[in-house]
Design a protein around this motif. Sequence first.
Motif, PDB file in Angstrom:
ATOM      1  N   SER A 129     -11.622 -21.556  35.717  1.00 38.82           N
ATOM      2  CA  SER A 129     -12.340 -22.158  36.850  1.00 38.82           C
ATOM      3  C   SER A 129     -12.769 -23.593  36.577  1.00 38.82           C
ATOM      4  N   GLY A 130     -12.606 -24.062  35.357  1.00 42.31           N
ATOM      5  CA  GLY A 130     -13.058 -25.423  35.082  1.00 42.31           C
ATOM      6  C   GLY A 130     -12.753 -25.861  33.662  1.00 42.31           C
ATOM      7  N   THR A 131     -12.638 -27.177  33.511  1.00 44.70           N
ATOM      8  CA  THR A 131     -12.290 -27.770  32.218  1.00 44.70           C
ATOM      9  C   THR A 131     -13.496 -28.396  31.535  1.00 44.70           C
ATOM     10  N   PHE A 132     -14.663 -28.291  32.172  1.00 42.67           N
ATOM     11  CA  PHE A 132     -15.813 -29.087  31.739  1.00 42.67           C
ATOM     12  C   PHE A 132     -17.075 -28.295  32.050  1.00 42.67           C
ATOM     13  N   GLY A 133     -18.004 -28.245  31.100  1.00 41.42           N
ATOM     14  CA  GLY A 133     -19.245 -27.556  31.415  1.00 41.42           C
ATOM     15  C   GLY A 133     -20.029 -27.159  30.191  1.00 41.42           C
ATOM     16  N   LEU A 134     -20.890 -26.151  30.380  1.00 39.15           N
ATOM     17  CA  LEU A 134     -21.747 -25.695  29.287  1.00 39.15           C
ATOM     18  C   LEU A 134     -22.145 -24.245  29.518  1.00 39.15           C
ATOM     19  N   GLY A 135     -22.931 -23.723  28.563  1.00 40.49           N
ATOM     20  CA  GLY A 135     -23.340 -22.322  28.670  1.00 40.49           C
ATOM     21  C   GLY A 135     -23.795 -21.774  27.346  1.00 40.49           C
ATOM     22  N   THR A 136     -23.660 -20.465  27.206  1.00 40.26           N
ATOM     23  CA  THR A 136     -24.010 -19.806  25.953  1.00 40.26           C
ATOM     24  C   THR A 136     -23.142 -18.560  25.816  1.00 40.26           C
ATOM     25  N   LEU A 137     -23.218 -17.919  24.665  1.00 44.03           N
ATOM     26  CA  LEU A 137     -22.462 -16.679  24.446  1.00 44.03           C
ATOM     27  C   LEU A 137     -23.419 -15.489  24.516  1.00 44.03           C
ATOM     28  N   ASN A 138     -22.855 -14.282  24.540  1.00 39.95           N
ATOM     29  CA  ASN A 138     -23.687 -13.091  24.629  1.00 39.95           C
ATOM     30  C   ASN A 138     -24.747 -13.053  23.533  1.00 39.95           C
ATOM     31  N   TYR A 139     -25.918 -12.570  23.924  1.00 38.29           N
ATOM     32  CA  TYR A 139     -27.098 -12.509  23.058  1.00 38.29           C
ATOM     33  C   TYR A 139     -27.469 -13.897  22.525  1.00 38.29           C
ATOM     34  N   LEU A 140     -27.152 -14.901  23.333  1.00 38.95           N
ATOM     35  CA  LEU A 140     -27.517 -16.299  23.030  1.00 38.95           C
ATOM     36  C   LEU A 140     -27.044 -16.729  21.637  1.00 38.95           C
ATOM     37  N   ASP A 141     -25.784 -16.434  21.374  1.00 39.73           N
ATOM     38  CA  ASP A 141     -25.192 -16.800  20.079  1.00 39.73           C
ATOM     39  C   ASP A 141     -24.794 -18.278  20.100  1.00 39.73           C
ATOM     40  N   GLY A 142     -25.805 -19.143  20.148  1.00 40.06           N
ATOM     41  CA  GLY A 142     -25.572 -20.586  20.135  1.00 40.06           C
ATOM     42  C   GLY A 142     -25.373 -21.146  21.537  1.00 40.06           C
ATOM     43  N   GLU A 143     -25.111 -22.460  21.572  1.00 43.89           N
ATOM     44  CA  GLU A 143     -24.855 -23.166  22.823  1.00 43.89           C
ATOM     45  C   GLU A 143     -23.342 -23.273  23.010  1.00 43.89           C
ATOM     46  N   LEU A 144     -22.927 -23.572  24.241  1.00 50.16           N
ATOM     47  CA  LEU A 144     -21.504 -23.794  24.521  1.00 50.16           C
ATOM     48  C   LEU A 144     -21.326 -25.143  25.206  1.00 50.16           C
ATOM     49  N   VAL A 145     -20.262 -25.841  24.817  1.00 50.55           N
ATOM     50  CA  VAL A 145     -19.792 -27.014  25.559  1.00 50.55           C
ATOM     51  C   VAL A 145     -18.346 -26.756  25.940  1.00 50.55           C
ATOM     52  N   VAL A 146     -17.979 -27.106  27.159  1.00 52.57           N
ATOM     53  CA  VAL A 146     -16.568 -27.070  27.556  1.00 52.57           C
ATOM     54  C   VAL A 146     -16.131 -28.499  27.832  1.00 52.57           C
ATOM     55  N   LEU A 147     -15.123 -28.937  27.096  1.00 51.57           N
ATOM     56  CA  LEU A 147     -14.638 -30.307  27.241  1.00 51.57           C
ATOM     57  C   LEU A 147     -13.117 -30.301  27.186  1.00 51.57           C
ATOM     58  N   ASP A 148     -12.506 -30.928  28.176  1.00 56.24           N
ATOM     59  CA  ASP A 148     -11.041 -30.985  28.256  1.00 56.24           C
ATOM     60  C   ASP A 148     -10.412 -29.605  28.147  1.00 56.24           C
ATOM     61  N   GLY A 149     -11.057 -28.622  28.757  1.00 56.00           N
ATOM     62  CA  GLY A 149     -10.480 -27.289  28.827  1.00 56.00           C
ATOM     63  C   GLY A 149     -10.692 -26.424  27.598  1.00 56.00           C
ATOM     64  N   VAL A 150     -11.443 -26.925  26.617  1.00 56.75           N
ATOM     65  CA  VAL A 150     -11.706 -26.166  25.385  1.00 56.75           C
ATOM     66  C   VAL A 150     -13.202 -25.867  25.297  1.00 56.75           C
ATOM     67  N   ALA A 151     -13.546 -24.609  24.987  1.00 59.09           N
ATOM     68  CA  ALA A 151     -14.958 -24.230  24.829  1.00 59.09           C
ATOM     69  C   ALA A 151     -15.323 -24.264  23.353  1.00 59.09           C
ATOM     70  N   TYR A 152     -16.452 -24.898  23.061  1.00 57.50           N
ATOM     71  CA  TYR A 152     -16.933 -25.024  21.680  1.00 57.50           C
ATOM     72  C   TYR A 152     -18.285 -24.320  21.563  1.00 57.50           C
ATOM     73  N   GLN A 153     -18.418 -23.509  20.526  1.00 56.57           N
ATOM     74  CA  GLN A 153     -19.704 -22.877  20.232  1.00 56.57           C
ATOM     75  C   GLN A 153     -20.495 -23.802  19.319  1.00 56.57           C
ATOM     76  N   GLN A 154     -21.784 -23.953  19.635  1.00 54.28           N
ATOM     77  CA  GLN A 154     -22.634 -24.848  18.850  1.00 54.28           C
ATOM     78  C   GLN A 154     -23.762 -24.024  18.252  1.00 54.28           C
ATOM     79  N   THR A 155     -23.769 -23.947  16.956  1.00 58.40           N
ATOM     80  CA  THR A 155     -24.635 -22.993  16.271  1.00 58.40           C
ATOM     81  C   THR A 155     -25.855 -23.667  15.645  1.00 58.40           C
TER      82      THR A 155
END
Length: 302
Positions: A91-117
């Motif tokens: 649904s998108g190439t850009f954004g943010l969020g988190t993983l289940n049980y708040l396992d860090g932050e998420l960034v979505v950039l250029d279609g790739v999701a990165y977990q930030q711990t």
Amino acid sequence: MKICIDLPDDVFVRLEAIAAAVGHPKEDVVLGSLQRYLTAHSTSSLAHPHAQHPPICRKKKTGVVRTTAPICELVNGLLYGDTTVGSVLKSGTFGLGTLNYLDGELVVLDGVAYQQTADGKSNPVQTDAKTPWMMVTDFDEDEAEKIELPNRLDHAALCDTLLQATKKNSFVAIKVVGEFEVLNLRAVRKQSGNRPLIEVSHEQALFNFGPGEIGSLVGFWSPEYVGYGLNVPGFHLHYISEDLKRGGHVLNAVLTRGVAYLQPIYHLLQDIPASEEFQKAELMARDTVAELKSSEGNHHNN
Ligand SMILES: [Zn+2]
């Protein structure tokens, strides 16, 4: 005549890992990364230290922003979702969020999701990882409104500058590319079960980058009226470094120099969790506005 340059081996290893993690062809990852690199380093993007007023180009794009749950889900401590990161990336190439049980932050950039711990590091996420909350859109720097930012903006001045150019009653995708003197970031820590967001945020990991930190703020402006349960009102920005290896949720950013890209969004695709847990929850029992402000930081002026 074809002109080629050799890439270091570690770049290839990283490329393979990212391509495998996101399930995209390596060629797509190379093209996206190269485009992003060229944009970030183009002299026209970063070489206007005295530019006071935007915008050098103004084009409008009508996009859609998708969120995978109302934010009151997290506020009320429902930290588990059945949605995979991979399905959200469709649904998108850009954004943010988190993983289940708040396992860090998420960034979505250029279609790739990165977990930030909690150690401040960013790594590509497996697409079968699940998320309780993500927010994504298709973002196109070429279509976005580009703003040459004045040099040395503290966080309040940066927010004010962005706000002046923002269509405040719509959603706006925001990317700020530049050099940062100070970045105060946080990452939430993985929980063992459901727990209200405000309690988790009291134990968040805090870390700082800068001066001379090069990277991007990635996120959204959301209108005030969504603050009663749908979303985080105001600015919600995450940071990811230029080498994609570190970042987190932004609490405070002092910009040395940079440019901003703003893309207004006039359509919202809002998922509503069908789970019994969500459907039976008393979601208005907590003061969502106050608890979001406390747990997410003051997104207007701090
Ligand atoms: Zn965040």
